[in-house]
Design a protein around this motif. Sequence first.
Motif, PDB file in Angstrom:
ATOM      1  N   MET A  12      -1.267  -1.436  -4.458  1.00 49.95           N
ATOM      2  CA  MET A  12      -1.607  -2.856  -4.528  1.00 49.95           C
ATOM      3  C   MET A  12      -1.070  -3.610  -3.313  1.00 49.95           C
ATOM      4  O   MET A  12      -1.759  -4.470  -2.745  1.00 49.95           O
ATOM      5  N   VAL A  13       0.154  -3.290  -2.892  1.00 50.12           N
ATOM      6  CA  VAL A  13       0.735  -3.931  -1.710  1.00 50.12           C
ATOM      7  C   VAL A  13      -0.084  -3.589  -0.462  1.00 50.12           C
ATOM      8  O   VAL A  13      -0.412  -4.459   0.346  1.00 50.12           O
ATOM      9  N   VAL A  14      -0.436  -2.314  -0.324  1.00 42.49           N
ATOM     10  CA  VAL A  14      -1.233  -1.893   0.836  1.00 42.49           C
ATOM     11  C   VAL A  14      -2.597  -2.587   0.821  1.00 42.49           C
ATOM     12  O   VAL A  14      -3.053  -3.104   1.849  1.00 42.49           O
ATOM     13  N   GLY A  15      -3.243  -2.615  -0.340  1.00 43.68           N
ATOM     14  CA  GLY A  15      -4.530  -3.296  -0.443  1.00 43.68           C
ATOM     15  C   GLY A  15      -4.438  -4.765  -0.089  1.00 43.68           C
ATOM     16  O   GLY A  15      -5.298  -5.316   0.606  1.00 43.68           O
ATOM     17  N   PHE A  16      -3.369  -5.413  -0.560  1.00 52.41           N
ATOM     18  CA  PHE A  16      -3.152  -6.821  -0.250  1.00 52.41           C
ATOM     19  C   PHE A  16      -2.974  -7.041   1.250  1.00 52.41           C
ATOM     20  O   PHE A  16      -3.602  -7.925   1.846  1.00 52.41           O
ATOM     21  N   LEU A  17      -2.120  -6.224   1.858  1.00 56.54           N
ATOM     22  CA  LEU A  17      -1.848  -6.382   3.293  1.00 56.54           C
ATOM     23  C   LEU A  17      -3.077  -6.092   4.148  1.00 56.54           C
ATOM     24  O   LEU A  17      -3.350  -6.815   5.121  1.00 56.54           O
ATOM     25  N   PHE A  18      -3.818  -5.052   3.796  1.00 54.81           N
ATOM     26  CA  PHE A  18      -5.019  -4.730   4.573  1.00 54.81           C
ATOM     27  C   PHE A  18      -6.048  -5.850   4.469  1.00 54.81           C
ATOM     28  O   PHE A  18      -6.705  -6.183   5.443  1.00 54.81           O
ATOM     29  N   THR A  19      -6.165  -6.434   3.287  1.00 54.59           N
ATOM     30  CA  THR A  19      -7.106  -7.538   3.119  1.00 54.59           C
ATOM     31  C   THR A  19      -6.608  -8.779   3.859  1.00 54.59           C
ATOM     32  O   THR A  19      -7.392  -9.488   4.497  1.00 54.59           O
ATOM     33  N   LEU A  20      -5.305  -9.031   3.802  1.00 49.33           N
ATOM     34  CA  LEU A  20      -4.716 -10.171   4.500  1.00 49.33           C
ATOM     35  C   LEU A  20      -4.992 -10.102   5.998  1.00 49.33           C
ATOM     36  O   LEU A  20      -5.340 -11.106   6.629  1.00 49.33           O
ATOM     37  N   PHE A  21      -4.854  -8.911   6.573  1.00 51.07           N
ATOM     38  CA  PHE A  21      -5.070  -8.740   8.010  1.00 51.07           C
ATOM     39  C   PHE A  21      -6.509  -8.363   8.355  1.00 51.07           C
ATOM     40  O   PHE A  21      -6.809  -8.002   9.486  1.00 51.07           O
ATOM     41  N   ARG A  22      -7.389  -8.439   7.368  1.00 49.82           N
ATOM     42  CA  ARG A  22      -8.825  -8.177   7.544  1.00 49.82           C
ATOM     43  C   ARG A  22      -9.098  -6.805   8.157  1.00 49.82           C
ATOM     44  O   ARG A  22      -9.923  -6.643   9.050  1.00 49.82           O
ATOM     45  N   LEU A  23      -8.378  -5.811   7.664  1.00 50.43           N
ATOM     46  CA  LEU A  23      -8.568  -4.426   8.088  1.00 50.43           C
ATOM     47  C   LEU A  23      -9.407  -3.697   7.040  1.00 50.43           C
ATOM     48  O   LEU A  23      -9.410  -4.080   5.871  1.00 50.43           O
ATOM     49  N   PRO A  24     -10.096  -2.636   7.443  1.00 52.15           N
ATOM     50  CA  PRO A  24     -10.842  -1.868   6.434  1.00 52.15           C
ATOM     51  C   PRO A  24      -9.871  -1.163   5.486  1.00 52.15           C
ATOM     52  O   PRO A  24      -8.822  -0.680   5.888  1.00 52.15           O
TER      53      PRO A  24
END
Length: 55
Positions: A12-24
Amino acid sequence: MKEVVLALITGMVVGFLFTLFRLPIPAPPALAGVAGIVGVYLGMRLFQWLSLLWK
């Protein structure tokens, strides 16, 4: 069970961070991809179980 909860929180943390930084997202985006990962795990467990029978 503790490992499962930690893995879920980490995901969940990784998903949040990737979405925050607009990464795939670094995971399969569809249920079929998740099913494939589960299938790989189940195949490994089946091999381990069968290898116990061969001994």
